[in-house]
Design a protein around this motif. Sequence first.
Motif: not given
Lengths: 337, 640, 338
Positions: A234-260
């Motif tokens: 479990x990594x704490x982060x923030x949703x920086x953008x949403x694209x359809x059913x995908x979300x991009x979560x910013x964790x430690x400076x990296x943008x990681x794609x995840x199920x939205x």
Amino acid sequence: MLEVRRLTKRFGHVVAVEDFTLAVPEGEVLALLGPSGCGKTTVLRIVAGLERPDAGRVILAGRDATDWPPEKRGVGLVFQSYALFPHLSVGANVAYGLRFRRGDRKGRVRELLALVGLARYERRKPHQLSAGQQQRVALARALAPEPRVLLLDEPLSALDAALRKDLRAELRALLGKLGMTALYVTHDQEEALALADRVAVMREGRLEQVAPPEELYSRPKTPFVASFLGRANLWPGRVVSVDGDRAFVEVAGERIPAERGECREGDEVFLFFRPEWVEVGEGLFTAEVESAEYLGDRWELRARFCDLPLVLITGQDPRSSGTLPFAIPTARTIHQQ
Amino acid sequence: MRSEQPNAPLWGQRRRGWRAGGAWALLPLAFLGLALFLPLWEVLRLGLQADGLWTAAPLRSVLGDPYIRRLLLFTVEQALLSTGLSLVLGFPLGWLLTRYRFPGHDALRAMTLVPFVLPPITVALGFVLFFGHAGYLNRFLQAAFGLAEPPIRVLYTLWGIVLAHAFYNAPVVARFVNVAWEAQDPTHVEAARVLGAGRLKAFFTVTLPALVPGALSACALVFLLCTLSFAIPLSLGGARYATIEVGVYNLARVDVDLARAAALALVVLAVSLALTCLYVRGGGLLRPVSSREREQPTVPLLDRKRPARLLWLVYLLPAALVFLGPIGAVIADSFLRPAPGGSSPTLHWYRIALSADTTPFLGTSPLGSILTSLGVALAAAGGALILGLAISAAVRRLRSRVLETLLMAPLGVSSVVLGLALLLAFRRPPLSFLPPGPWPLVVAHILIVYPFVVRAVGPLWESLDPRLVEAARTLGASRRLAFLTVELPLLRSGLLVAGARAFALSLGEMTATAMLARPGLNTIPLAIYQFLSSRRFGAASAMATVLMVTTALVAWAWERTGRGLLGRREKAFLASDSHRGGAEIAEPVERVASGFMPDDKAVRGLKAVADRLRRYREPIHSTTDVLRVSAVRKHRRNHA
Amino acid sequence: MKKLTLLCLVLLALPAWGTELVVYTYDSFVAWGPALAIKDAFEKAHPGVTLVWIAPGDSSEMLARVVAELELGLPTADVFVGLADVEVPRALARNVFRPLEPERLAHLADVPADLRIGGDAFVVPYDHGYITLIYDARALPDELVPRTLDDLLRPELKGKIVLQDPRTSSPGLSFLLWTIAHYGEDWPAFWEKLLPNALTVTRGWTESFDMLEAGEAPLGVSYSTDEAYAQIVYGELVYRVLTPDGEGFHQVEYMGVVRTTPNAELAHALLDLILSPEIQELIPTSQWMFPANATARVPEAFAAYAVIPEHPVSLDLDTVAANLSAWIRTWQEILVAR
């Protein structure tokens, strides 16, 4: 078949159950899972009529049973310690609940003992049986009066590991065969996942999530459920953008794609992924391995990624290098609370 | 929304407990109100009222009387001396039982229970027959050494009473010391030895200090028992030595000065309540704490390499004389005392003791006395069981200290005061409405014996798994039916043991009985006393032997029944220990039943029994293992 | 269980059916005295009536029992036999007896007037005798035999004297009153020295005499007729009677009808039977006392050996009535003080 609505129960100043609502449809086996002390046994005892809720209702087969005494509720209860009557034989134990109804009691006792595979033990005293046999007698006794709902309070926890697994399978088959509506209290996640049609996770008197086992495992709704069932990153982060059913979560400076899931842009979330979802050996990210445990068929690695703790599973000996590339092809978001 | 409202606690756990508990408490409270508190109120009224006004004048007059002050002083004096002698005689016995192995060890241990089933009047009789100036001991010594005068003159002196009390209470001390010592962790002494203490130093710095609480507790109990002793000072004190209990009896039944009797009874009541509270409170504090992992090591008493241990004979021989002499004298005398025609041995005295003809010296027939005794004991045991069960249930649910104290009040009321209270209360309504019969005796005996039932049944009940009842409830049984079909059968062995004990206690009761005696109503102990005081020793001995045999039979029967019930129910439990099992179970129960004994070990024993009854995971192979239950469990867990 | 108890009670109650006349007396009246002969004669004269003797203690103890039973409202005796003269005031103060109907007592006319008290209103005498000291001639050397009351204080006699408790026994009370009559105001000083010398103080005369017979003590308080008893029973004078200073305390024994009796007529019949020569003649050799009926014949051996003290002592009953409880209290304090 069984429904509890907004139950609350306090013991002195300790809140055991708070605003707890749950429904078990006919024929379903529902496991109530949670760490010890989370109030799951209290819910069970309220359903059985052994405790009275401070607030809330208990509905049995569509009728409000909150004020009914236990003997009128038509529920069967299997205790953790079995609570077999030591002064009665196995047969008499099973027949105990039948003494209040008509019909062929002897036949019913035999039928039930045969069902749990103890036909030859009718005349024995409980103390002459093994723990597993006692457990089966307790089950037969609870089933004998044909209860509407079967309640099981950690029925396997007093047995040793191997026996527990056998009985688990037996129990599953038996409940399925009888089409019983059952509420199964346990603190053992494996047991809950293996036995139940649906699992309800409880924490500190409240309901966290109810779902079928697969959904609960792969799509937990809360960080607690995620980490209580199996291993979780479990990594704490923030949703920086949403694209359809995908979300991009910013964790430690990296943008990681995840199920939205249900998140929106800007939400504070946990990036959640199971160790076995991670691809180890190739990928954009690099983990610093801190320790490795050999588990026979695999290694479990404790590592760090940008100071975030990370659990990985790999089939190869990872000790050759201090760093390891990895990728997270599958991840989901869980709201921070 | 409906579910938002909090539920009224209609039958919530707590409220339900109070309601059901209240129902259970109702019967005992009603009984105690009528049979104890109302009668005590009569004593209070009589002792503190003059011409219908409350005044301390009767009390002041009684306490100002030099004779009564002397009685009080003598009571304390003899109780202190008796306690001291009991300690001196009992401590070595406790030591011997704890530290040494020898043939007959278990028998000796069992024999320390004998005083608990031996009615005091038989002891008094035994002392007269054995230590009397023309008694067996003196006759033997005179014949052996050609003495003209009987050398031992303890009877009718202070020392006669003290010795009889020590006979009774030294085993109590021995038990306490034995229990406290066995509860000690032997590693403490080993640690002291390793740290450089010698054998003696280790004993005085480690062992002895740990025994002090147990010994103190024993002394407090012995002091209490000796202060409230009745039959022994009455029969052995002659006219000169009387305790306050005998004082109340004399005022009420000889001088027939009921007001003064009531005033003195209030003093006795205060003393008995104070001492009982002190013992119960202090006893809790002083109870030995058991924390041992290993048994105390024992050494053989008979060891060729250690002839010094034979010095124990210096203690054992006189002790055997004191303990066995009087009992032996009673039994021997019942056969050997020459019949009027001069024949000996003879069954003449038994023909008298079992005769159905009215004897002027008793006012009834001896057989009538025996039947009355048996009937009263049966009724008292039955009543005490019902009452004890109800009180156990009420105390268990209500968990109120005040109520518990109230319901166990008879423990703190001396039997003479109880007798006087009932004597007064049965003169007026509502108790005078009872049809003629031995009701005062039955009521008195119930009040005297039921606390022992509670103390035997309470812990057992407490240790039953509450889930058994819950299981019965979910299987369709109502609360009442669950009690009848689950709890009651599981308590049955405990109830039987308690009932038998109550029966035996009632058979031997003489104090309240003497206060309540009325024409045509005689019991075995009273008959023995009357035969004894009119010096019909043969008849007294035969009667006393009948009493001892009956009591022993009851003791044997309860041991058998207890064992039988447990055996049937829990074969594995006693399987390898069928011989000693019953005795060992009966023993802790017995001790709890004796009311005041250290119930630490006993309760642990009972709990372990009940534990076994409800959990039966590891069969216990020997009941002595009850004490090692935790060790056994650990062991098994490690091997599992 | 309850049923069994009830059964026991019913069985116990059964013999109570039919008329019973319950008579309290002291133990020796039954053990030695004419009680059984009286029972036979009475039951023969009154068919259907059972005479029940009850005698578990000495006279004062039995009197206390009647008093207790009257005050506590318990059933009690119909007749009381065996009240010493010195106890009569105590019994009358406690309202134990109902007034007698002298016309029903035909034999009372044969009783000398000096034995009768209070105009026969409540009690009538049935025998009399003298309280003295006796000793076992086999066990007490001549030089130790006391010749005066003061001799009882000799240290050589320590532990050899058996006394009776004046609170429970009539000979004990008579002996106390004898010493009061003898020493006057100084009697407590005598008792302060006497009690430590005594082996024991028994509740009743029976026990003390039995201790003598059992050889537990050689010297005690008893009756002046004991030489006659020794002569007639043992054929030799194993017991010798002592009249220290030539004294002995005169004791008259009385009987009366208890006030609550429903059988007053039978009770009177019993008193008259006891006064009849037929029973009175049994008194010397069973009760070992002098009969109250002057017409009763006394056996020669008895007449020859029954000692009559030179100076019979007695106390005025009014003085006794006025002082008895104070004397007893003083005696009691001496007893327990050490």
